[in-house]
Motif scaffolding. Structure first.
Motif, short mmCIF file in Angstrom:
data_model
loop_
_atom_site.label_atom_id
_atom_site.label_comp_id
_atom_site.label_asym_id
_atom_site.label_seq_id
_atom_site.Cartn_x
_atom_site.Cartn_y
_atom_site.Cartn_z
N GLY A 107 0.82 -1.21 0.00
CA GLY A 107 0.00 0.00 0.00
C GLY A 107 0.85 1.25 0.00
O GLY A 107 0.59 2.21 -0.74
N ASN A 108 1.90 1.28 0.81
CA ASN A 108 2.79 2.44 0.85
C ASN A 108 3.59 2.59 -0.45
O ASN A 108 3.89 3.71 -0.88
CB ASN A 108 3.74 2.34 2.04
CG ASN A 108 3.07 2.74 3.34
OD1 ASN A 108 2.19 3.60 3.35
ND2 ASN A 108 3.48 2.13 4.44
N PHE A 109 3.93 1.46 -1.06
CA PHE A 109 4.62 1.52 -2.36
C PHE A 109 3.77 2.25 -3.38
O PHE A 109 4.25 3.14 -4.11
CB PHE A 109 4.94 0.09 -2.84
CG PHE A 109 5.55 0.03 -4.21
CD1 PHE A 109 6.92 0.18 -4.37
CD2 PHE A 109 4.77 -0.20 -5.34
CE1 PHE A 109 7.50 0.12 -5.64
CE2 PHE A 109 5.33 -0.27 -6.60
CZ PHE A 109 6.71 -0.10 -6.76
N TRP A 110 2.47 1.92 -3.43
CA TRP A 110 1.60 2.56 -4.41
C TRP A 110 1.24 3.98 -4.01
O TRP A 110 0.93 4.82 -4.86
CB TRP A 110 0.35 1.71 -4.67
CG TRP A 110 0.66 0.50 -5.51
CD1 TRP A 110 0.55 -0.80 -5.17
CD2 TRP A 110 1.19 0.52 -6.84
NE1 TRP A 110 0.97 -1.62 -6.19
CE2 TRP A 110 1.38 -0.83 -7.23
CE3 TRP A 110 1.55 1.52 -7.74
CZ2 TRP A 110 1.87 -1.18 -8.47
CZ3 TRP A 110 2.06 1.18 -8.97
CH2 TRP A 110 2.21 -0.17 -9.34
N ARG A 111 1.30 4.30 -2.73
CA ARG A 111 1.19 5.70 -2.31
C ARG A 111 2.34 6.50 -2.92
O ARG A 111 2.13 7.60 -3.45
CB ARG A 111 1.24 5.82 -0.80
CG ARG A 111 -0.03 5.49 -0.06
CD ARG A 111 0.17 5.63 1.43
NE ARG A 111 0.48 7.01 1.81
CZ ARG A 111 1.01 7.37 2.96
NH1 ARG A 111 1.32 6.45 3.88
NH2 ARG A 111 1.26 8.64 3.23
N ALA A 112 3.54 5.97 -2.80
CA ALA A 112 4.71 6.67 -3.34
C ALA A 112 4.59 6.85 -4.85
O ALA A 112 4.92 7.91 -5.39
CB ALA A 112 5.98 5.90 -2.98
N ARG A 113 4.10 5.82 -5.53
CA ARG A 113 3.99 5.87 -6.99
C ARG A 113 2.76 6.66 -7.45
O ARG A 113 2.67 7.02 -8.62
CB ARG A 113 3.94 4.45 -7.57
CG ARG A 113 5.14 3.58 -7.27
CD ARG A 113 6.43 4.16 -7.85
NE ARG A 113 6.40 4.29 -9.28
CZ ARG A 113 6.76 3.32 -10.13
NH1 ARG A 113 7.16 2.14 -9.65
NH2 ARG A 113 6.72 3.51 -11.43
N GLY A 114 1.82 6.88 -6.55
CA GLY A 114 0.67 7.72 -6.89
C GLY A 114 -0.59 7.00 -7.27
O GLY A 114 -1.60 7.64 -7.57
N ASP A 115 -0.60 5.65 -7.25
CA ASP A 115 -1.81 4.91 -7.60
C ASP A 115 -2.66 4.75 -6.34
O ASP A 115 -2.53 3.76 -5.61
CB ASP A 115 -1.47 3.55 -8.21
CG ASP A 115 -2.65 2.92 -8.95
OD1 ASP A 115 -3.77 2.98 -8.41
OD2 ASP A 115 -2.45 2.38 -10.05
#
Length: 264
Positions: A101-109
């Motif tokens: 979840g945090n990975f996709w927060r960083a990527r913007g999704d």
């Protein structure tokens, strides 16, 4: 816990190594599996409308994937490969779901990130770090009432108030965006009590026109009271000595004058 400039919270703070990944897995999109049917938080508007959300990159979040604090750069492909492996090993791990979840927060999704946090919260509805990370997403998207609800819930579920500086800071930011000055200032001050070096909180208080007047910690209070006591004792002894010297009998010997007590 990460710094507050958009950072995410790491569940359990586990560091993972990289394992070889197959070509088939490498080509697959990193997700947390099929979305769960429902969670206890789906009544929130920001979750009910999650498929409509725009992308909102939070580049600061990627710092949680640093192998050590001195790393200047992070290999996104390595991080993604690591998370894919972890998910294959245990698709219901709260740590892994939170990290993805945090990975996709960083990527913007935001949609993929929200689905990861929804799945994790379906397994552990009261997990404070998951609640806080989801609150940050909804805050960034402008769902302020949802964000403050989740952040307050996260604070309530935090086992120890001493480690809740990020909850207080997040609430301060949300209340500031809601133009609730007093509530914002209170939460920024609480975050500073727990993390005195938090310059972002000080900056927010200056923006609000409510610079922080830090309250003394218990050790400072004890030292101040001790110094006051010493000063009062010295003054009392000096006065006592002065009275004794002037009020003695007329024939008292000049070779043995009355002397005040001296505190070293």
């Amino acid at each position: 816990e990460s710094e507050c400039d958009g950072g995410g919270v790491v569940v359990d703070g586990q560091k993972q190594g990289l394992e070889p990944i197959s070509i088939e897995v490498e080509k697959q999109l990193l997700t947390c599996g099929p979305p769960v049917e429902s969670t206890v938080y789906d009544f929130l508007e920001g979750l009910a409308r999650r498929k409509e959300h725009k992308h909102f990159p939070e580049p600061g979040v990627i710092k949680i994937f640093k192998k050590n604090p001195d790393d200047m750069a992070i290999n996104i492909n390595e991080v993604e490969a690591m998370l894919k492996n972890l998910f294959i090993e245990n698709p219901n791990s709260l740590t892994t779901l939170n990290q993805i979840g945090n990975f996709w927060r960083a990527r913007g999704d935001t949609q993929l990130a929200i689905e990861c946090f929804r799945k994790a919260l379906s397994l552990s509805p009261d997990h404070p770090d998951l609640l806080l990370n989801l609150s940050r997403i909804l805050f960034n998207l402008g769902y302020l009432k949802d964000a403050v609800f989740l952040a307050n819930r996260s604070l309530h579920m935090k086992a120890s108030d001493h480690h809740a500086w990020l909850q207080y800071f997040t609430l301060g930011e949300i209340y500031k965006a809601m133009e609730k000055k007093e509530e914002a200032a209170y939460n920024f001050r609480k975050s500073l009590e727990l993390k005195p070096e938090l310059q972002e909180a000080e900056r927010h208080l200056r923006d609000l026109g409510m610079e922080e007047h830090r309250s003394a910690n218990p050790y400072t209070i004890v030292i101040i009271l001790a110094l006051i006591g010493i000063v009062l004792l010295v003054v009392y002894c000096l006065l006592l000595g002065s009275v004794g010297g002037s009020g003695g009998p007329p024939n008292s010997s000049p070779s043995s004058p009355s002397s005040p007590y001296v505190t070293q």
